[in-house]
Write a protein that holds these residues in place. Structure first.
Motif, short mmCIF file in Angstrom:
data_model
loop_
_atom_site.label_atom_id
_atom_site.label_comp_id
_atom_site.label_asym_id
_atom_site.label_seq_id
_atom_site.Cartn_x
_atom_site.Cartn_y
_atom_site.Cartn_z
N LYS A 107 3.25 23.01 -13.39
CA LYS A 107 3.42 24.05 -12.38
C LYS A 107 3.00 25.42 -12.94
N ALA A 108 3.40 25.70 -14.17
CA ALA A 108 3.03 26.97 -14.79
C ALA A 108 1.51 27.04 -15.00
N ALA A 109 0.91 25.93 -15.39
CA ALA A 109 -0.54 25.91 -15.58
C ALA A 109 -1.26 26.13 -14.25
N GLY A 110 -0.69 25.59 -13.17
CA GLY A 110 -1.27 25.82 -11.85
C GLY A 110 -1.25 27.29 -11.47
N MET A 111 -0.14 27.96 -11.77
CA MET A 111 -0.06 29.40 -11.49
C MET A 111 -1.08 30.18 -12.31
N LEU A 112 -1.23 29.79 -13.56
CA LEU A 112 -2.22 30.46 -14.40
C LEU A 112 -3.64 30.19 -13.89
N GLY A 113 -3.87 29.00 -13.39
CA GLY A 113 -5.18 28.68 -12.80
C GLY A 113 -5.47 29.53 -11.58
N VAL A 114 -4.46 29.68 -10.72
CA VAL A 114 -4.64 30.52 -9.54
C VAL A 114 -4.86 31.98 -9.95
N ALA A 115 -4.18 32.41 -11.01
CA ALA A 115 -4.39 33.77 -11.49
C ALA A 115 -5.83 33.95 -11.98
N GLY A 116 -6.38 32.95 -12.64
CA GLY A 116 -7.77 33.00 -13.07
C GLY A 116 -8.73 33.04 -11.89
N PHE A 117 -8.41 32.24 -10.86
CA PHE A 117 -9.24 32.25 -9.66
C PHE A 117 -9.17 33.61 -8.97
N ALA A 118 -7.97 34.20 -8.94
CA ALA A 118 -7.83 35.53 -8.34
C ALA A 118 -8.66 36.56 -9.11
N GLY A 119 -8.68 36.44 -10.42
CA GLY A 119 -9.51 37.34 -11.21
C GLY A 119 -11.00 37.15 -10.91
N TYR A 120 -11.40 35.91 -10.76
CA TYR A 120 -12.79 35.61 -10.40
C TYR A 120 -13.13 36.21 -9.04
N LEU A 121 -12.22 36.04 -8.06
CA LEU A 121 -12.45 36.62 -6.74
C LEU A 121 -12.53 38.14 -6.79
N ALA A 122 -11.74 38.74 -7.67
CA ALA A 122 -11.80 40.20 -7.81
C ALA A 122 -13.20 40.64 -8.24
N VAL A 123 -13.80 39.92 -9.16
CA VAL A 123 -15.15 40.26 -9.61
C VAL A 123 -16.17 40.04 -8.49
N VAL A 132 -6.67 45.28 -4.94
CA VAL A 132 -5.80 44.29 -4.28
C VAL A 132 -5.85 42.96 -5.03
N TRP A 133 -7.06 42.49 -5.34
CA TRP A 133 -7.17 41.22 -6.07
C TRP A 133 -6.68 41.34 -7.50
N GLY A 134 -6.85 42.47 -8.11
CA GLY A 134 -6.33 42.68 -9.46
C GLY A 134 -4.81 42.61 -9.49
N ILE A 135 -4.17 43.21 -8.49
CA ILE A 135 -2.69 43.17 -8.40
C ILE A 135 -2.22 41.74 -8.17
N ALA A 136 -2.89 41.02 -7.23
CA ALA A 136 -2.51 39.63 -6.96
C ALA A 136 -2.65 38.78 -8.23
N GLY A 137 -3.75 38.97 -8.94
CA GLY A 137 -3.94 38.21 -10.18
C GLY A 137 -2.90 38.55 -11.23
N ALA A 138 -2.55 39.82 -11.34
CA ALA A 138 -1.55 40.24 -12.33
C ALA A 138 -0.18 39.64 -12.01
N VAL A 139 0.20 39.63 -10.73
CA VAL A 139 1.49 39.07 -10.33
C VAL A 139 1.54 37.57 -10.61
N LEU A 140 0.49 36.84 -10.23
CA LEU A 140 0.46 35.40 -10.48
C LEU A 140 0.44 35.10 -11.97
N TYR A 141 -0.30 35.87 -12.73
CA TYR A 141 -0.35 35.67 -14.17
C TYR A 141 1.04 35.88 -14.80
#
Length: 142
Positions: A57-73, A100-109
């Motif tokens: 579950k934690a790895a899934g959250m980190l994966g989503v955080a990585g995806f959010a970072g990718y979307l931010a770029v 917005v995407w940076g904040i989402a990624g930071a929260v998920l991370y």
């Protein structure tokens, strides 16, 4: 009132114990220890499965955080390109989307990292029961 002499049932039991050979006793101990070992292994499997679920579950959250970072770029790039034709200054539009995407990624991370810290790879209950078993083997009467 109890009889002053042992009953026939207790005499039968004492005869059984007296007739038990050392080899039979060692065999019984060996069987008991192997059963105990199998139970400890099964307990360790259950504990590790629980911890693996938490880690997944934690790895899934980190994966989503990585995806959010990718979307931010990606969105930052698109915002720069398409923002040129908007009414708003293109730089501000791109910064808003990226923020917005940076904040989402930071929260998920942060949530994923916090949950990953709660994963305990050590099967604590198994270790505790193994310590109890070792103590019992050292002093089986007390």
């Amino acid at each position: 009132m109890t009889a002053p002499y042992p009953t026939d049932h207790s005499r039968d039991r004492s005869e059984d114990v007296a007739e038990t050979s050392v080899g039979d006793l060692i065999g019984n101990i060996s069987n008991d220890l192997s059963q105990l070992f199998r139970q400890e292994v099964e307990l360790a499997k259950v504990e590790l499965k629980q911890e693996a679920g938490k880690a997944g579950k934690a790895a899934g959250m980190l994966g989503v955080a990585g995806f959010a970072g990718y979307l931010a770029v990606v969105l930052l790039s698109f915002a720069v390109v398409f923002g040129l034709s908007n009414v708003m200054d293109p730089g501000w539009a791109a910064l808003i989307v990226a923020a917005v995407w940076g904040i989402a990624g930071a929260v998920l991370y942060a949530n994923g990292r916090k949950q990953l810290k709660t994963v305990d790879p050590m099967p604590r209950r198994t270790v505790d029961t193994l310590k109890e078993d070792a103590q019992w083997l050292k002093n089986p009467t007390g």
